[in-house]
Design an enzyme around this catalytic site. Sequence first.
Site, mmCIF file in Angstrom:
data_model
loop_
_atom_site.group_PDB
_atom_site.id
_atom_site.type_symbol
_atom_site.label_atom_id
_atom_site.label_comp_id
_atom_site.label_asym_id
_atom_site.label_seq_id
_atom_site.Cartn_x
_atom_site.Cartn_y
_atom_site.Cartn_z
ATOM 1 N N ASP A 1 22.614 47.780 47.049
ATOM 2 C CA ASP A 1 23.161 48.380 45.869
ATOM 3 C C ASP A 1 24.637 48.930 46.007
ATOM 4 O O ASP A 1 25.243 49.173 45.006
ATOM 5 C CB ASP A 1 21.955 49.529 45.230
ATOM 6 C CG ASP A 1 22.164 50.750 46.057
ATOM 7 O OD1 ASP A 1 22.645 50.711 47.253
ATOM 8 O OD2 ASP A 1 21.809 51.854 45.537
ATOM 9 N N TYR B 1 10.127 56.165 48.231
ATOM 10 C CA TYR B 1 10.635 57.105 47.065
ATOM 11 C C TYR B 1 9.442 57.259 46.029
ATOM 12 O O TYR B 1 9.668 57.363 44.804
ATOM 13 C CB TYR B 1 11.889 55.888 46.335
ATOM 14 C CG TYR B 1 12.892 55.758 47.037
ATOM 15 C CD1 TYR B 1 14.046 56.853 46.836
ATOM 16 C CD2 TYR B 1 13.105 54.808 48.033
ATOM 17 C CE1 TYR B 1 15.267 56.585 47.601
ATOM 18 C CE2 TYR B 1 14.329 54.781 48.717
ATOM 19 C CZ TYR B 1 15.357 55.525 48.585
ATOM 20 O OH TYR B 1 16.430 55.395 49.287
ATOM 21 N N GLU C 1 14.445 56.905 54.733
ATOM 22 C CA GLU C 1 14.876 57.130 53.473
ATOM 23 C C GLU C 1 14.010 57.772 52.667
ATOM 24 O O GLU C 1 12.777 57.307 52.257
ATOM 25 C CB GLU C 1 15.399 55.803 52.761
ATOM 26 C CG GLU C 1 16.584 55.177 53.224
ATOM 27 C CD GLU C 1 17.039 53.799 52.441
ATOM 28 O OE1 GLU C 1 16.654 53.727 51.356
ATOM 29 O OE2 GLU C 1 17.606 53.123 52.859
HETATM 30 C C1 GCB Z 1 16.709 51.729 49.144
HETATM 31 C C2 GCB Z 1 17.993 51.089 50.039
HETATM 32 C C3 GCB Z 1 19.222 51.913 49.954
HETATM 33 C C4 GCB Z 1 19.357 52.189 48.298
HETATM 34 C C5 GCB Z 1 18.091 52.948 48.121
HETATM 35 C C6 GCB Z 1 18.315 53.508 46.444
HETATM 36 O O1 GCB Z 1 15.698 51.372 49.580
HETATM 37 O O2 GCB Z 1 17.549 51.134 51.415
HETATM 38 O O3 GCB Z 1 20.162 51.050 50.168
HETATM 39 O O4 GCB Z 1 20.409 52.882 48.035
HETATM 40 O O5 GCB Z 1 17.020 52.459 48.093
HETATM 41 O O6 GCB Z 1 18.760 54.538 46.044
HETATM 42 O O7 GCB Z 1 17.684 52.884 45.638
#
Ligand code: GCB
Length: 619
Positions: free
Chosen positions: A160, A465, A501
Site C-alpha cells: 500500500d 488486524y 503489525e
Molecule cells: C499490512 C501490510 C502493511 C499495510 C497494512 C495496512 O498487513 O503489511 O504494509 O500498510 O497492512 O495498513 O493495511
Amino acid sequence: MLKPRSTATRELVSLDGTWRFAVDTAVGERPWTAPLETRLEAPVPASYNDLFTDSAIRDHVGWVWYQRRVRVPRGWTDDRVVLRVDAATHQGRVYVDDVLVAEHVGGYTPFEADITNHVRAGQEFRLTIGVNNELTNTTIPPGTITVSQDGRRKQTYLHDFYNYAGLARSVWLYSVPAVHIADVTIVTGLDGTSGTVEYEVATSTPAHVRVRVLDASGAEVAESDGASGTLRIEDVTPWRPGAAYLYDLVAEVLDGDDVVDTYAQPFGVRTVEVSGTRFLINGEPFYFTGFGRHEDTPVRGKGHDDAYLVHDFQLMEWVGANSFRTSHYPYAEEVLDFADRHGIVVIDETAAVGLNLAVEAGLTGAPPRPTFSPDTVNDDTRAAHAQAIRELIARDKNHPSVVMWCIANEPSSNEEGAREYFEPLLELTRKLDPTRPVCYAAVMFATAANDGIADLFDVLCINRYYGWYVATGDLVTAEAYLEGDLRGWAAKFGKPIIMSEYGADTLPGLHSVWDQPWTEEYQAAYLAANHRVFDRIAEVVGEHVWNFADFQTSNGIHRVDGNRKGVFTRDRRPKAAAHALRARWREIAGSKPAGGQDAARQFPPGARDELNGEGGTAR
Ligand code: GCB
C-alpha cells in the site's frame, strides 16, 4: 560492503545537492551523452515524485535522469576513485561522461563503480544517473505495468505504500589506495566478563593486515596480526538495548612498516539467540516494544533526512519504543548507525513485500491468481529475492542493533509453492549469517493451521488486524479472535511470537464515546484490546504497532490521504494512542515503574508469571 568513510588513507566527497533532472519522455535518446536539456532540478537525496506540480512527473513510469558535473580532487592522482550510490529506486544506471560504469537492480541497497580509468584527478566529468521505478513480477518488490486506453503506462503493485522513486539517499565519490580493505566482517560473543570478536578483513589483493580494537575513549583494548582471527576484550562493555556501547575495529593494510590503507569499523559486543519461546539478547529475555515504520515524509517522500532521523528517534524514545522493523525495505544506513549508537533494536527487512496475490484478489474482488507460478512469482523473482537478501546482509551484517533478518512481509505462506520458494532463501540467509534469527511477517490469511513455512523460521512474526479489517468496530469479538489465533500458533510451533503489525486508521481530531473506527479513542481502545491478549500469552515476546507515523499510499478508496494507522501524524504529532502507548511501554521498560511493580521487568506481567510457571494472569 563497507560504508564509505574518510580515514587517514581515504577521502570522501558528498555529491548531494541539486542536480539537473528530467523524465525520459522529455529528453532525446542517450541523454547521458550531453548536458541534460531541462529546466528542472531535483535535490539529492529525495524521491522526485512530490517535488513537482506536474502530475505527469509524479505518475511517470520508466526512466528519469539526474545529472551534475563533478570534479575529482586534484590530490587523488595515485588513488582508485569510486562512485557510490546509496540507493536508486528501483534500478540505476550510472554514466561517467558517455560511459556506462554501473548498473544495479534493487531500490534500497547501495552499489558502487570503480571509475578510476574514466576520470583524471583535478578534472571535471559529467555524471548522469538514470533511475527506473518499474516493478514487474520478477522484481523485489513485485508489481505490474499496464497500458491504459489512451496509451499511458500505469504501475500497480501489491503493497500500500506509495512507490516513491529516485535518488532518495546520498551519492558519494571517494578514494581508496590501490591495495585496500574491501570488506570487514565481525561476529561477537560474550564469555563471562570478556568479549570475543571474530573478525575477517578482505583486501583487494592479498596483503599484510593488522587489526586493533579501540574502546569508546579511543584506548586500544585488543590487537592482532592477520586478515582473520579472534580477539578478546577483557572487562568488556556489552552493547545492550537502551545502553549502547560501541568499539572500533581498526583494520590496517601494511607494506613493511607503512600503513597503506586504514578503515575503522564500529561494532558492539552482544549476542542474539532464540531459546525455546524466548528471544535473548546477551542471554537475557528481550521484549520488543515499538513499531513497523516507513521512510516517508512530506515533499521528500522516501528521501533520507537527518532532521527527521533525529526527531523520529526522539519520539520513539518518548513513547518508550525499544525497537522497530524496517518495514518494508532496508532503510538508509544512517538510520542503522543511529540505532547502533543509541541502543535501539532493529528487525531488518528486505523489500520482499507483496508476494501475495490473495491480497490483490481481496482488494479488487477479482478471482484469485496463484502467487507462485511461472507467470507470477517465479524462479526469476526468487533470484531477485536472493540477491536482495545477499545485499541486505552484506550491507548490514556488522550492525549490533540488527538482531533479526525479516526476509519477507506477508508472503502467501499458506499457498502451494510457498515452501519450495522459501526454503532455499532461508538456507541462503542462514549460510550468509549463521548468527541471527530469521523471520517473515505472516499475513492474516496464513493461520497456524494452513501456513506452510513457519516451522522453518526462528520467530513467528504475526500481522493481524482484528478490530480493523476483521470484526471492524467490535473489539470484544476482535479480542477473542486474536487470542484464539495466537494461541494456535503458540501451541503448534512453540516459538517466540512477535506481533509485528496491529493497528487502526485514525483521523486526528475525530472523537467518539463509542467504539467508532477512525476516532482517536478507537485507536487507543483497539491497541488496548490487543495488549490484553499479549499479556495473557507467554510466548508473545514483542509488539510492533502499525505504524509509527501516517504515510503516503497510492490512490485508492481504502485510504484518506494515505495510510492513517500512524500513532503519530505524518508531521509527527501524537494522536491520543501515543500517550496510551507511552504509559504502557515505559511501564514495561521499567524506566517509569508504576504501582510498585518490578522495575527491571522485561515481560508484561501476565506473560512473565506464566513463563515462571505461575499460571497466566490477566492484567
Ligand atoms: C499490512 C501490510 C502493511 C499495510 C497494512 C495496512 O498487513 O503489511 O504494509 O500498510 O497492512 O495498513 O493495511
